[in-house]
Design a protein around this motif. Structure first.
Motif, PDB file in Angstrom:
ATOM      1  N   VAL A  92       0.854  -1.175   0.000  1.00  0.00           N
ATOM      2  CA  VAL A  92       0.000   0.000   0.000  1.00  0.00           C
ATOM      3  C   VAL A  92       0.898   1.235   0.000  1.00  0.00           C
ATOM      4  CG1 VAL A  92      -2.011  -1.071   1.056  1.00  0.00           C
ATOM      5  CG2 VAL A  92      -0.270  -0.085   2.528  1.00  0.00           C
ATOM      6  N   VAL A  93       0.554   2.184  -0.845  1.00  0.00           N
ATOM      7  CA  VAL A  93       1.274   3.455  -0.947  1.00  0.00           C
ATOM      8  C   VAL A  93       0.296   4.545  -0.533  1.00  0.00           C
ATOM      9  CG1 VAL A  93       2.682   4.945  -2.402  1.00  0.00           C
ATOM     10  CG2 VAL A  93       2.548   2.492  -2.909  1.00  0.00           C
ATOM     11  N   ILE A  94       0.591   5.197   0.577  1.00  0.00           N
ATOM     12  CA  ILE A  94      -0.400   6.063   1.216  1.00  0.00           C
ATOM     13  C   ILE A  94      -0.041   7.544   1.072  1.00  0.00           C
ATOM     14  CG2 ILE A  94      -1.487   6.635   3.424  1.00  0.00           C
ATOM     15  CD1 ILE A  94      -0.860   3.663   4.193  1.00  0.00           C
ATOM     16  N   ASP A  95      -0.856   8.255   0.331  1.00  0.00           N
ATOM     17  CA  ASP A  95      -0.842   9.731   0.293  1.00  0.00           C
ATOM     18  C   ASP A  95       0.450  10.367  -0.209  1.00  0.00           C
ATOM     19  OD1 ASP A  95      -3.424   9.705   1.171  1.00  0.00           O
ATOM     20  OD2 ASP A  95      -2.982  10.282   3.226  1.00  0.00           O
ATOM     21  N   TYR A  96       1.180   9.676  -1.076  1.00  0.00           N
ATOM     22  CA  TYR A  96       2.278  10.375  -1.742  1.00  0.00           C
ATOM     23  C   TYR A  96       1.697  11.191  -2.893  1.00  0.00           C
ATOM     24  CZ  TYR A  96       6.223   8.326   0.792  1.00  0.00           C
ATOM     25  OH  TYR A  96       7.151   8.008   1.769  1.00  0.00           O
ATOM     26  N   GLN A  97       0.801  12.085  -2.520  1.00  0.00           N
ATOM     27  CA  GLN A  97       0.199  13.011  -3.460  1.00  0.00           C
ATOM     28  C   GLN A  97       0.976  14.325  -3.390  1.00  0.00           C
ATOM     29  OE1 GLN A  97      -3.411  12.538  -0.943  1.00  0.00           O
ATOM     30  NE2 GLN A  97      -3.786  14.722  -1.376  1.00  0.00           N
ATOM     31  N   LYS A  98       0.769  15.172  -4.368  1.00  0.00           N
ATOM     32  CA  LYS A  98       1.591  16.374  -4.498  1.00  0.00           C
ATOM     33  C   LYS A  98       1.483  17.303  -3.297  1.00  0.00           C
ATOM     34  CE  LYS A  98       1.749  16.219  -9.538  1.00  0.00           C
ATOM     35  NZ  LYS A  98       1.410  16.911 -10.814  1.00  0.00           N
ATOM     36  N   CYS A 105      -2.926   5.253  -2.998  1.00  0.00           N
ATOM     37  CA  CYS A 105      -4.071   6.091  -2.631  1.00  0.00           C
ATOM     38  C   CYS A 105      -3.704   7.555  -2.421  1.00  0.00           C
ATOM     39  CB  CYS A 105      -4.758   5.552  -1.379  1.00  0.00           C
ATOM     40  SG  CYS A 105      -3.945   5.976   0.179  1.00  0.00           S
ATOM     41  N   TYR A 106      -4.730   8.378  -2.527  1.00  0.00           N
ATOM     42  CA  TYR A 106      -4.653   9.797  -2.200  1.00  0.00           C
ATOM     43  C   TYR A 106      -5.891  10.142  -1.374  1.00  0.00           C
ATOM     44  CZ  TYR A 106      -8.172  10.415  -5.873  1.00  0.00           C
ATOM     45  OH  TYR A 106      -9.322  10.326  -6.632  1.00  0.00           O
ATOM     46  N   THR A 107      -5.898  11.320  -0.771  1.00  0.00           N
ATOM     47  CA  THR A 107      -7.029  11.769   0.029  1.00  0.00           C
ATOM     48  C   THR A 107      -7.670  12.988  -0.628  1.00  0.00           C
ATOM     49  OG1 THR A 107      -5.959  11.002   2.063  1.00  0.00           O
ATOM     50  CG2 THR A 107      -7.760  12.575   2.307  1.00  0.00           C
ATOM     51  N   ALA A 108      -8.973  12.932  -0.828  1.00  0.00           N
ATOM     52  CA  ALA A 108      -9.685  14.064  -1.429  1.00  0.00           C
ATOM     53  C   ALA A 108     -11.175  13.947  -1.121  1.00  0.00           C
ATOM     54  CB  ALA A 108      -9.456  14.113  -2.935  1.00  0.00           C
ATOM     55  N   TYR A 109     -11.862  15.110  -1.227  1.00  0.00           N
ATOM     56  CA  TYR A 109     -13.283  15.181  -0.906  1.00  0.00           C
ATOM     57  C   TYR A 109     -13.995  16.060  -1.928  1.00  0.00           C
ATOM     58  CZ  TYR A 109     -11.289  13.669   3.538  1.00  0.00           C
ATOM     59  OH  TYR A 109     -10.577  13.000   4.492  1.00  0.00           O
ATOM     60  N   LYS A 110     -15.325  15.937  -1.957  1.00  0.00           N
ATOM     61  CA  LYS A 110     -16.129  16.782  -2.843  1.00  0.00           C
ATOM     62  C   LYS A 110     -16.060  18.240  -2.397  1.00  0.00           C
ATOM     63  CE  LYS A 110     -20.554  16.909  -2.354  1.00  0.00           C
ATOM     64  NZ  LYS A 110     -21.996  16.540  -2.306  1.00  0.00           N
ATOM     65  N   ASP A 111     -16.194  18.453  -1.093  1.00  0.00           N
ATOM     66  CA  ASP A 111     -16.124  19.789  -0.516  1.00  0.00           C
ATOM     67  C   ASP A 111     -15.929  19.635   0.988  1.00  0.00           C
ATOM     68  OD1 ASP A 111     -18.686  19.168   0.554  1.00  0.00           O
ATOM     69  OD2 ASP A 111     -19.669  20.102  -1.172  1.00  0.00           O
ATOM     70  N   GLU A 112     -15.885  20.734   1.713  1.00  0.00           N
ATOM     71  CA  GLU A 112     -15.644  20.656   3.145  1.00  0.00           C
ATOM     72  C   GLU A 112     -16.774  19.938   3.884  1.00  0.00           C
ATOM     73  OE1 GLU A 112     -14.464  23.533   6.943  1.00  0.00           O
ATOM     74  OE2 GLU A 112     -14.413  24.339   4.899  1.00  0.00           O
ATOM     75  N   GLU A 113     -17.993  20.053   3.384  1.00  0.00           N
ATOM     76  CA  GLU A 113     -19.118  19.370   4.019  1.00  0.00           C
ATOM     77  C   GLU A 113     -18.996  17.855   3.916  1.00  0.00           C
ATOM     78  OE1 GLU A 113     -21.609  20.725   5.835  1.00  0.00           O
ATOM     79  OE2 GLU A 113     -20.380  22.536   5.648  1.00  0.00           O
ATOM     80  N   ASP A 114     -18.246  17.392   2.937  1.00  0.00           N
ATOM     81  CA  ASP A 114     -18.061  15.959   2.695  1.00  0.00           C
ATOM     82  C   ASP A 114     -16.979  15.360   3.595  1.00  0.00           C
ATOM     83  OD1 ASP A 114     -18.515  13.562   1.204  1.00  0.00           O
ATOM     84  OD2 ASP A 114     -16.730  13.972   0.006  1.00  0.00           O
ATOM     85  N   MET A 115     -16.242  16.209   4.328  1.00  0.00           N
ATOM     86  CA  MET A 115     -15.087  15.769   5.107  1.00  0.00           C
ATOM     87  C   MET A 115     -15.461  15.406   6.538  1.00  0.00           C
ATOM     88  SD  MET A 115     -12.267  18.691   4.213  1.00  0.00           S
ATOM     89  CE  MET A 115     -11.837  19.127   2.528  1.00  0.00           C
ATOM     90  N   PRO A 116     -14.641  14.567   7.169  1.00  0.00           N
ATOM     91  CA  PRO A 116     -14.706  14.476   8.626  1.00  0.00           C
ATOM     92  C   PRO A 116     -14.163  15.773   9.233  1.00  0.00           C
ATOM     93  CG  PRO A 116     -12.887  13.141   7.796  1.00  0.00           C
ATOM     94  CD  PRO A 116     -13.610  13.668   6.604  1.00  0.00           C
ATOM     95  N   HIS A 117     -14.133  15.864  10.544  1.00  0.00           N
ATOM     96  CA  HIS A 117     -13.769  17.119  11.211  1.00  0.00           C
ATOM     97  C   HIS A 117     -12.247  17.245  11.346  1.00  0.00           C
ATOM     98  CE1 HIS A 117     -17.933  18.088  12.087  1.00  0.00           C
ATOM     99  NE2 HIS A 117     -18.105  16.854  12.516  1.00  0.00           N
ATOM    100  N   TRP A 118     -11.588  17.416  10.199  1.00  0.00           N
ATOM    101  CA  TRP A 118     -10.128  17.597  10.198  1.00  0.00           C
ATOM    102  C   TRP A 118      -9.741  18.845  10.982  1.00  0.00           C
ATOM    103  CZ3 TRP A 118      -6.608  14.159   8.908  1.00  0.00           C
ATOM    104  CH2 TRP A 118      -6.909  13.150   7.978  1.00  0.00           C
ATOM    105  N   LYS A 119      -8.655  18.752  11.727  1.00  0.00           N
ATOM    106  CA  LYS A 119      -8.131  19.905  12.460  1.00  0.00           C
ATOM    107  C   LYS A 119      -6.988  20.580  11.714  1.00  0.00           C
ATOM    108  CE  LYS A 119      -8.056  19.899  16.880  1.00  0.00           C
ATOM    109  NZ  LYS A 119      -7.694  19.643  18.304  1.00  0.00           N
TER     110      LYS A 119
END
Length: 214
Positions: free
Chosen positions: A28-34, A73-87
Motif C-alpha cells: 500500500v502506498v499512502i498519500d504520496y500526493q503532491k 491512494c490519495y485523500t480528497a473530498y467533494k467539498d468541506e461538508e463531505d469531510m470528517p472534522h479535520w483539524k
C-alpha cells in the motif's frame, strides 16, 4: 503517572515476536500526493517524506517487475461538508477533488499497473476496496509505505493488523514532518502490530518471493 521505559515494555514481552513474512506480499502506498511531495504546498517537501518517496519508488520498481499487487491512494473530498472534522486547515481548503495537490506524485504512481484509490479517512482500508483487491490476489503480507507516519501510516498499519495481514513497515519508505513522532509511532507499532524493516530488506524479500514463484 508511571513512566514506562523501553526496558519495562521488553520485560512485559512487548515486541518479542516477529509477525514474519508470508508467501504473497502486497504494497500500500499512502498519500504520496503532491500536497505532501511538492514544496509549493504548505504540507509539501518535508525531508523525511521526500526520503520515503525516493525509497518507495525504488521498492515499487522491483515490486512491479515481480507482479506484486500495489494499491496507491490519495485523500480528497467533494467539498468541506463531505469531510470528517479535520483539524488541519490546509486539508479543509485544498484536499478537494480536482485540486492539483490531490494528484499522485508520478515518481510512485504507475497508472497502467497500480490500483488507484481515493480514501476519505486516515486508513487506506477504511471503506475502500483494498481488502477485496488483496483477497483476489491472495495477499497475506502487507508492506506499508507513504505518509504521514504518525497519522495515516499508523492508522493503516493498525487496520492491516486488524484485517489479519502480516504487516511490515519499512522505516525509510515512510515519512513525517518531524523525526520524533516518526520514531515514536514506529516504535509503538513495532511493539504491538507490525515488523519495522527497511526498503532494502523488503526488496530482498520481494526478489525471494519472485524466485520461489518463478
Amino acid at each position: 503517572m508511571t513512566d514506562y521505559t523501553n526496558a519495562d515494555y521488553e520485560t512485559r514481552s512487548y515486541g518479542t515476536i516477529s509477525v514474519g513474512r508470508g508467501r504473497r506480499p502486497g504494497i500500500v502506498v499512502i498519500d504520496y500526493q503532491k500536497a505532501f511531495t511538492e514544496e509549493q504546498y504548505a504540507l509539501g517537501g518535508a525531508p523525511m517524506v521526500m526520503r520515503g518517496l525516493e525509497n518507495t519508488a525504488r521498492l515499487l520498481k522491483v515490486a512491479r517487475a515481480h507482479n506484486i499487487p500495489v494499491a496507491n491512494c490519495y485523500t480528497a473530498y467533494k467539498d468541506e461538508e463531505d469531510m470528517p472534522h479535520w483539524k488541519i486547515d490546509v486539508v479543509r481548503r485544498e484536499f478537494i477533488h480536482g485540486h492539483p495537490s490531490t494528484e499522485l506524485d508520478p515518481r510512485i504512481y504507475e497508472p497502467d499497473y497500480d490500483v488507484k484509490i481515493c480514501k476519505t479517512g486516515p486508513s487506506i482500508f477504511f471503506q475502500t476496496p483494498v481488502v477485496p483487491f488483496f483477497t483476489k490476489h491472495s495477499v497475506d503480507t502487507v508492506i506499508v509505505t507513504g505518509c504521514i507516519t504518525s497519522g495515516c501510516i499508523r492508522a493503516s498499519s493498525i487496520d492491516s493488523f486488524q484485517w489479519g495481514y502480516r504487516t511490515i513497515v519499512p522505516e525509510d519508505c515512510v515519512g513525517d514532518h518531524d523525526e520524533q513522532p516518526h520514531k515514536d509511532n514506529l516504535r509503538d507499532l513495532g511493539r504491538r502490530y507490525a515488523d519495522i524493516s527497511t526498503c532494502d530488506e523488503m526488496i530482498g524479500y520481494i526478489e525471494e518471493v519472485g524466485r520461489l514463484n518463478s
